[in-house]
Scaffold this motif. Structure first.
Motif, PDB file in Angstrom:
ATOM      1  N   ASP A 210      12.602 -15.752  -1.709  1.00  8.44           N
ATOM      2  CA  ASP A 210      11.345 -15.726  -0.957  1.00  8.44           C
ATOM      3  C   ASP A 210      11.178 -14.449  -0.135  1.00  8.44           C
ATOM      4  OD1 ASP A 210      10.384 -18.212  -1.795  1.00  8.44           O
ATOM      5  OD2 ASP A 210      11.542 -19.285  -0.269  1.00  8.44           O
ATOM      6  N   LEU A 211      12.260 -13.740   0.145  1.00 11.61           N
ATOM      7  CA  LEU A 211      12.202 -12.591   1.037  1.00 11.61           C
ATOM      8  C   LEU A 211      11.522 -11.375   0.420  1.00 11.61           C
ATOM      9  CD1 LEU A 211      15.759 -12.748   2.665  1.00 11.61           C
ATOM     10  CD2 LEU A 211      13.606 -13.653   3.552  1.00 11.61           C
ATOM     11  N   ILE A 212      11.351 -11.379  -0.906  1.00  9.83           N
ATOM     12  CA  ILE A 212      10.731 -10.218  -1.558  1.00  9.83           C
ATOM     13  C   ILE A 212       9.351 -10.574  -2.117  1.00  9.83           C
ATOM     14  CG2 ILE A 212      12.889  -9.022  -2.039  1.00  9.83           C
ATOM     15  CD1 ILE A 212      12.861 -10.141  -4.843  1.00  9.83           C
ATOM     16  N   ARG A 213       8.729 -11.593  -1.531  1.00  8.12           N
ATOM     17  CA  ARG A 213       7.351 -11.922  -1.879  1.00  8.12           C
ATOM     18  C   ARG A 213       6.413 -10.841  -1.342  1.00  8.12           C
ATOM     19  NH1 ARG A 213       6.177 -17.433  -3.087  1.00  8.12           N
ATOM     20  NH2 ARG A 213       4.142 -17.220  -2.057  1.00  8.12           N
ATOM     21  N   GLU A 214       5.230 -10.722  -1.954  1.00 11.44           N
ATOM     22  CA  GLU A 214       4.264  -9.724  -1.528  1.00 11.44           C
ATOM     23  C   GLU A 214       3.743 -10.049  -0.137  1.00 11.44           C
ATOM     24  OE1 GLU A 214       3.633  -6.864  -1.675  1.00 11.44           O
ATOM     25  OE2 GLU A 214       2.081  -6.370  -3.159  1.00 11.44           O
ATOM     26  N   GLY A 215       3.386  -9.013   0.601  1.00  9.93           N
ATOM     27  CA  GLY A 215       2.871  -9.208   1.948  1.00  9.93           C
ATOM     28  C   GLY A 215       2.486  -7.886   2.581  1.00  9.93           C
ATOM     29  N   ALA A 216       2.252  -7.939   3.888  1.00 11.67           N
ATOM     30  CA  ALA A 216       1.879  -6.755   4.666  1.00 11.67           C
ATOM     31  C   ALA A 216       3.106  -6.276   5.430  1.00 11.67           C
ATOM     32  CB  ALA A 216       0.743  -7.103   5.627  1.00 11.67           C
ATOM     33  N   PRO A 217       3.747  -5.188   4.991  1.00 12.13           N
ATOM     34  CA  PRO A 217       5.005  -4.759   5.618  1.00 12.13           C
ATOM     35  C   PRO A 217       4.827  -4.286   7.062  1.00 12.13           C
ATOM     36  CG  PRO A 217       4.698  -3.721   3.467  1.00 12.13           C
ATOM     37  CD  PRO A 217       3.396  -4.343   3.840  1.00 12.13           C
ATOM     38  N   CYS A 218       3.939  -3.312   7.252  1.00 14.68           N
ATOM     39  CA  CYS A 218       3.644  -2.788   8.576  1.00 14.68           C
ATOM     40  C   CYS A 218       2.344  -1.989   8.465  1.00 14.68           C
ATOM     41  CB  CYS A 218       4.788  -1.905   9.105  1.00 14.68           C
ATOM     42  SG  CYS A 218       5.079  -0.405   8.147  1.00 14.68           S
ATOM     43  N   PRO A 219       1.647  -1.776   9.567  1.00 15.46           N
ATOM     44  CA  PRO A 219       0.383  -1.035   9.498  1.00 15.46           C
ATOM     45  C   PRO A 219       0.608   0.352   8.899  1.00 15.46           C
ATOM     46  CG  PRO A 219       0.606  -2.107  11.629  1.00 15.46           C
ATOM     47  CD  PRO A 219       1.919  -2.276  10.944  1.00 15.46           C
ATOM     48  N   PRO A 220      -0.152   0.715   7.869  1.00  9.82           N
ATOM     49  CA  PRO A 220       0.058   2.016   7.222  1.00  9.82           C
ATOM     50  C   PRO A 220      -0.557   3.159   8.019  1.00  9.82           C
ATOM     51  CG  PRO A 220      -1.749   0.880   6.162  1.00  9.82           C
ATOM     52  CD  PRO A 220      -1.204  -0.067   7.197  1.00  9.82           C
ATOM     53  N   ASP A 221      -0.028   4.345   7.807  1.00 11.43           N
ATOM     54  CA  ASP A 221      -0.564   5.555   8.401  1.00 11.43           C
ATOM     55  C   ASP A 221      -0.672   6.615   7.307  1.00 11.43           C
ATOM     56  OD1 ASP A 221      -1.409   7.537  10.119  1.00 11.43           O
ATOM     57  OD2 ASP A 221       0.612   8.021  10.835  1.00 11.43           O
ATOM     58  N   PRO A 222      -1.879   7.071   6.948  1.00 11.70           N
ATOM     59  CA  PRO A 222      -3.166   6.759   7.580  1.00 11.70           C
ATOM     60  C   PRO A 222      -3.670   5.370   7.217  1.00 11.70           C
ATOM     61  CG  PRO A 222      -3.509   8.158   5.683  1.00 11.70           C
ATOM     62  CD  PRO A 222      -2.035   8.054   5.855  1.00 11.70           C
ATOM     63  N   GLU A 223      -4.570   4.873   8.058  1.00 11.81           N
ATOM     64  CA  GLU A 223      -5.145   3.562   7.812  1.00 11.81           C
ATOM     65  C   GLU A 223      -6.106   3.617   6.624  1.00 11.81           C
ATOM     66  OE1 GLU A 223      -7.041   2.531  11.424  1.00 11.81           O
ATOM     67  OE2 GLU A 223      -5.182   2.172  12.533  1.00 11.81           O
ATOM     68  N   THR A 224      -6.400   2.464   6.074  1.00 19.22           N
ATOM     69  CA  THR A 224      -7.359   2.375   4.980  1.00 19.22           C
ATOM     70  C   THR A 224      -8.355   1.260   5.279  1.00 19.22           C
ATOM     71  OG1 THR A 224      -7.643   1.897   2.619  1.00 19.22           O
ATOM     72  CG2 THR A 224      -5.759   0.873   3.727  1.00 19.22           C
ATOM     73  N   PRO A 283       8.398   4.003   8.036  1.00 17.83           N
ATOM     74  CA  PRO A 283       7.880   2.938   7.161  1.00 17.83           C
ATOM     75  C   PRO A 283       6.364   2.930   7.033  1.00 17.83           C
ATOM     76  CG  PRO A 283       9.559   2.075   8.644  1.00 17.83           C
ATOM     77  CD  PRO A 283       9.254   3.465   9.111  1.00 17.83           C
ATOM     78  N   GLU A 284       5.665   3.492   8.025  1.00 12.68           N
ATOM     79  CA  GLU A 284       4.205   3.511   7.965  1.00 12.68           C
ATOM     80  C   GLU A 284       3.678   4.378   6.820  1.00 12.68           C
ATOM     81  OE1 GLU A 284       3.014   4.836  11.807  1.00 12.68           O
ATOM     82  OE2 GLU A 284       3.412   2.910  12.785  1.00 12.68           O
ATOM     83  N   ALA A 285       4.555   5.139   6.178  1.00 18.04           N
ATOM     84  CA  ALA A 285       4.143   6.004   5.067  1.00 18.04           C
ATOM     85  C   ALA A 285       4.098   5.262   3.738  1.00 18.04           C
ATOM     86  CB  ALA A 285       5.092   7.199   4.960  1.00 18.04           C
ATOM     87  N   TRP A 286       4.364   3.974   3.727  1.00 18.04           N
ATOM     88  CA  TRP A 286       4.524   3.248   2.466  1.00 18.04           C
ATOM     89  C   TRP A 286       3.266   3.282   1.595  1.00 18.04           C
ATOM     90  CZ3 TRP A 286       1.463  -0.942   1.212  1.00 18.04           C
ATOM     91  CH2 TRP A 286       0.761  -1.555   2.249  1.00 18.04           C
ATOM     92  N   LEU A 287       2.090   3.327   2.195  1.00 16.28           N
ATOM     93  CA  LEU A 287       0.851   3.280   1.417  1.00 16.28           C
ATOM     94  C   LEU A 287       0.484   4.642   0.821  1.00 16.28           C
ATOM     95  CD1 LEU A 287      -1.199   1.190   0.538  1.00 16.28           C
ATOM     96  CD2 LEU A 287      -2.574   1.724   2.557  1.00 16.28           C
ATOM     97  N   ARG A 288       1.281   5.653   1.095  1.00 14.96           N
ATOM     98  CA  ARG A 288       1.027   6.978   0.513  1.00 14.96           C
ATOM     99  C   ARG A 288       1.558   7.081  -0.915  1.00 14.96           C
ATOM    100  NH1 ARG A 288       3.254  10.340   5.806  1.00 14.96           N
ATOM    101  NH2 ARG A 288       2.182   9.048   7.365  1.00 14.96           N
ATOM    102  N   MET A 289       2.238   6.058  -1.363  1.00 17.30           N
ATOM    103  CA  MET A 289       2.749   6.002  -2.730  1.00 17.30           C
ATOM    104  C   MET A 289       1.980   4.966  -3.530  1.00 17.30           C
ATOM    105  SD  MET A 289       6.874   6.099  -2.148  1.00 17.30           S
ATOM    106  CE  MET A 289       6.882   5.044  -0.680  1.00 17.30           C
ATOM    107  N   ALA A 290       2.106   5.045  -4.853  1.00 12.95           N
ATOM    108  CA  ALA A 290       1.514   4.038  -5.741  1.00 12.95           C
ATOM    109  C   ALA A 290       2.465   3.806  -6.906  1.00 12.95           C
ATOM    110  CB  ALA A 290       0.153   4.497  -6.250  1.00 12.95           C
ATOM    111  N   VAL A 291       2.612   2.557  -7.309  1.00 14.82           N
ATOM    112  CA  VAL A 291       3.495   2.223  -8.433  1.00 14.82           C
ATOM    113  C   VAL A 291       2.734   1.343  -9.414  1.00 14.82           C
ATOM    114  CG1 VAL A 291       5.697   2.480  -7.229  1.00 14.82           C
ATOM    115  CG2 VAL A 291       4.462   0.331  -7.041  1.00 14.82           C
ATOM    116  N   HIS A 292       2.826   1.665 -10.697  1.00 18.60           N
ATOM    117  CA  HIS A 292       2.118   0.916 -11.735  1.00 18.60           C
ATOM    118  C   HIS A 292       2.741  -0.473 -11.946  1.00 18.60           C
ATOM    119  CE1 HIS A 292       0.773   5.009 -12.852  1.00 18.60           C
ATOM    120  NE2 HIS A 292      -0.261   4.407 -13.402  1.00 18.60           N
TER     121      HIS A 292
END
Length: 326
Positions: A210-224, A283-292
């Motif tokens: 259950d610990l690797i279910r999808e969710g909101a890790p932390c607020p991203p920077d920059p915001e979207t 960790p706030e940089a997580w949304l700067r990446m994309a994975v198929h």
């Protein structure tokens, strides 16, 4: 005062005094203008320079808020060698100042015993394409394309890690279980992906988590503006995802004699967050990446605790018409 003899408080007082003098000088320039330039030059100075209140900002380092989970580690130039709390020296009772040579020898022996001897390879697979129209998790199953993506990813993983599946015997002739396993998220799309991958590696264990279910890790920077969870989503789901990181990302136990592989079949947000945390990037940089969908990301944790990212979002096993993000 010599630098070595200057206590921290004295340094702060000196810096503050300097700033006060600078503010006073700038204020006089703004108020009276320069003697040679008169009123017009004073006006130019006032227009072209920042307000007096901004002067302090130029000379002060502001502390960054630690956010939701106090995870902003390693943002400076130094690597935190004890990031997983498994640095061998921290696992042994420290020496006293008056330790004898025998005590020092015993201490060094214990530290050596606590040192890992093997590498841990963490492979993260994003689930295949799934039905976005599902209202609940059970309805968000893989599409036909998603199943093909999972199948090709399973073939690729078999080519890369099949050698870890070999059955070996210990010195007593007993079979030793292979040091490779699959851990799948309990969400429908990841569970289906994990089961398809497992068909290509049938001799290894597969476990739900259950610990690797999808969710909101932390607020991203920059915001979207396209994705705006509620604050409590970050607070709750972020703690869950962070717990998953701490469970699976660490150096090997001292007893582990051979390299191991953990294949985590999970989700895009989780994978990107884990990459940032493992590399000690904000960790706030997580949304700067994309994975198929169906992509492969891999990191290696060495016995010393160093972490290397060997691939991220790899999809070379797919033809172009099978590349999707949803």
């Amino acid at each position: 005062i010599p630098a070595k003899l200057t206590p921290p408080t004295t340094k702060l007082i000196l810096l503050d005094s300097l700033l006060q003098e600078m503010r006073s000088s700038v204020r006089k320039i703004f108020q009276y203008g320069l003697v040679a330039g008169g009123v017009s030059l004073a006006g130019c100075v006032a227009v072209n320079n920042p307000p007096v209140t901004d002067i302090r900002r130029r000379f002060c380092v502001e502390a960054k808020d630690d956010g939701y989970h106090n995870l902003h580690m390693g943002q400076g130039t130094k690597w935190n060698h004890n990031w997983d709390k498994r640095d061998p020296k921290t696992l042994v009772k420290p020496l006293k100042d008056d330790a004898t040579p025998e005590m020092i020898e015993e201490y060094n022996k214990k530290v050596e015993e606590m040192k890992p001897k093997s590498r841990r390879v963490i492979v993260m697979v994003r689930h295949g394409q799934y039905n976005l129209e599902g209202r609940v998790d059970e309805e968000r199953c893989l599409t036909d394309l998603g199943k093909k993506q999972a199948d090709l990813t399973g073939e690729r993983l078999k080519l890369l890690y099949d050698k870890y599946c070999e059955k070996k015997q210990d010195e007593n002739g007993n079979f030793v279980p292979p040091r490779i396993q699959i851990i799948k998220s309990t969400m429908k799309r990841a569970t289906e992906t994990g089961d398809i991958v497992h068909k290509h590696l049938p001799d290894i264990d597969i476990k739900p988590c259950d610990l690797i279910r999808e969710g909101a890790p932390c607020p991203p920077d920059p915001e979207t503006s396209n994705w705006v969870p509620m604050p409590w989503d970050f607070y709750q789901e972020g703690a869950q995802i962070e717990a998953g990181f701490r469970k699976y990302f660490h150096r090997a136990d001292p007893e582990q004699a051979e390299d191991s592989v953990d294949i985590l079949v999970c989700h895009g947000n989780v994978i990107r967050y884990f990459v940032c945390r493992a590399l000690q990037i904000n960790p706030e940089a997580w949304l700067r990446m994309a994975v198929h969908n169906g992509s492969i990301t891999a990191l290696v944790i060495t016995p010393s605790g160093r972490v290397s990212l060997t691939q991220v979002g790899e999809t070379g096993h797919f033809p172009p018409n099978m590349l999707t993000f949803n």
